[in-house]
Design an enzyme around this catalytic site. Structure first.
Site, mmCIF file in Angstrom:
data_model
loop_
_atom_site.group_PDB
_atom_site.id
_atom_site.type_symbol
_atom_site.label_atom_id
_atom_site.label_comp_id
_atom_site.label_asym_id
_atom_site.label_seq_id
_atom_site.Cartn_x
_atom_site.Cartn_y
_atom_site.Cartn_z
ATOM 1 N N GLY A 45 -21.369 -20.641 -13.965
ATOM 2 C CA GLY A 45 -20.130 -21.371 -14.224
ATOM 3 C C GLY A 45 -20.216 -22.744 -13.596
ATOM 4 O O GLY A 45 -21.020 -22.969 -12.683
ATOM 5 N N GLN A 50 -17.512 -30.735 -10.221
ATOM 6 C CA GLN A 50 -18.881 -30.541 -9.738
ATOM 7 C C GLN A 50 -19.873 -31.523 -10.358
ATOM 8 O O GLN A 50 -20.994 -31.666 -9.863
ATOM 9 C CB GLN A 50 -19.342 -29.103 -10.007
ATOM 10 C CG GLN A 50 -18.613 -28.090 -9.137
ATOM 11 C CD GLN A 50 -19.149 -26.697 -9.371
ATOM 12 O OE1 GLN A 50 -18.794 -26.046 -10.339
ATOM 13 N NE2 GLN A 50 -20.042 -26.248 -8.503
ATOM 14 N N CYS A 91 -22.508 -21.092 -5.009
ATOM 15 C CA CYS A 91 -21.904 -22.233 -5.688
ATOM 16 C C CYS A 91 -22.970 -23.313 -5.845
ATOM 17 O O CYS A 91 -23.702 -23.597 -4.897
ATOM 18 C CB CYS A 91 -20.730 -22.751 -4.857
ATOM 19 S SG CYS A 91 -19.877 -24.138 -5.604
ATOM 20 N N LEU A 92 -23.050 -23.896 -7.054
ATOM 21 C CA LEU A 92 -24.064 -24.931 -7.289
ATOM 22 C C LEU A 92 -23.841 -26.149 -6.394
ATOM 23 O O LEU A 92 -24.767 -26.922 -6.170
ATOM 24 C CB LEU A 92 -24.076 -25.356 -8.760
ATOM 25 C CG LEU A 92 -24.498 -24.260 -9.750
ATOM 26 C CD1 LEU A 92 -24.528 -24.808 -11.166
ATOM 27 C CD2 LEU A 92 -25.845 -23.664 -9.385
ATOM 28 N N HIS A 133 -13.221 -18.479 -9.457
ATOM 29 C CA HIS A 133 -14.030 -19.431 -8.684
ATOM 30 C C HIS A 133 -13.963 -20.831 -9.313
ATOM 31 O O HIS A 133 -13.749 -21.828 -8.616
ATOM 32 C CB HIS A 133 -15.474 -18.907 -8.620
ATOM 33 C CG HIS A 133 -16.457 -19.791 -7.912
ATOM 34 N ND1 HIS A 133 -17.137 -19.406 -6.784
ATOM 35 C CD2 HIS A 133 -16.888 -21.049 -8.193
ATOM 36 C CE1 HIS A 133 -17.945 -20.388 -6.392
ATOM 37 N NE2 HIS A 133 -17.814 -21.407 -7.233
ATOM 38 N N GLU A 134 -14.117 -20.886 -10.647
ATOM 39 C CA GLU A 134 -14.140 -22.202 -11.319
ATOM 40 C C GLU A 134 -12.755 -22.845 -11.347
ATOM 41 O O GLU A 134 -12.638 -24.070 -11.182
ATOM 42 C CB GLU A 134 -14.714 -22.081 -12.732
ATOM 43 C CG GLU A 134 -16.137 -21.529 -12.826
ATOM 44 C CD GLU A 134 -17.133 -22.219 -11.910
ATOM 45 O OE1 GLU A 134 -16.951 -23.418 -11.600
ATOM 46 O OE2 GLU A 134 -18.095 -21.563 -11.479
ATOM 47 N N HIS A 137 -12.057 -24.558 -8.213
ATOM 48 C CA HIS A 137 -12.677 -25.888 -8.118
ATOM 49 C C HIS A 137 -11.725 -26.975 -8.625
ATOM 50 O O HIS A 137 -11.711 -28.090 -8.102
ATOM 51 C CB HIS A 137 -13.954 -25.950 -8.964
ATOM 52 C CG HIS A 137 -15.202 -25.534 -8.235
ATOM 53 N ND1 HIS A 137 -15.664 -26.187 -7.112
ATOM 54 C CD2 HIS A 137 -16.104 -24.549 -8.482
ATOM 55 C CE1 HIS A 137 -16.791 -25.611 -6.699
ATOM 56 N NE2 HIS A 137 -17.082 -24.614 -7.508
#
Ligand code: ZN
Length: 168
Positions: A45, A50, A91-92, A133-134, A137
């Protein structure tokens, strides 16, 4: 085109992202770039902030046979289920950090698809976790905010050791 993933410490990750006013070709190009970036980094995701875009758009692919990859614009959690589930998250924007995060195990989410149509998603398991999670963000919230203060302190300490050289 793959875009640079913003890392912990970048203020864009802490900003509340703005709603998308209109689904345009420009937005669809951003979505394509977000998919490319997510796959390039082997993520499941990715959210607009991000890649440095403070707009409410996410892309998701849990890599499960019964779930097609999809983008969601102005996603909104309609309802969270009553049961909590613990699961490991990374997380990226924080490569090298992972921890167990407790979240509701089901989530009803709605938003617009890339054609601008309203869609409803009844998610459970990994998909429910990724969506929460997304969407976090988009509100400037990271998974390290969802663990105990002690664990967060340990994660931030580890970050100082494992963060990429170009991290802020
Ligand atoms: Zn993340």
């Amino acid at each position: 085109m793959q875009r640079e993933v913003r890392l912990l410490g970048d203020p864009v990750l802490r900003r509340k992202a703005a709603p998308v006013a209109e689904v345009t070709d420009e937005l669809r190009a951003l979505i394509d770039d977000m998919f490319e970036t997510m796959y390039g980094e082997e993520g499941v995701g990715l959210a607009g902030p991000q890649v440095g875009v403070s707009e409410r758009v996410i892309v998701v692919d849990p890599r499960e046979p019964d779930v097609q990859p999809f983008a969601l614009i102005n996603p909104r959690i309609v309802q969270l289920g009553p049961e909590l589930e613990r699961g490991e998250e990374g997380c990226l924007s924080m490569p090298g950090l992972k921890d167990i995060v407790e979240r509701p195990s089901t989530a009803m989410v709605e938003g617009l698809d890339r054609a601008g149509q309203l869609v409803h998603i009844d998610a459970s398991g990994l998909l429910a976790r990724i969506l929460q999670h997304e969407i976090d963000h988009l509100d400037g919230v990271l998974f390290i905010d969802r663990v105990s203060p002690l664990k967060r302190k340990m994660l931030l300490k580890k970050w100082q050791k494992v963060k990429p050289a170009h991290a802020p």
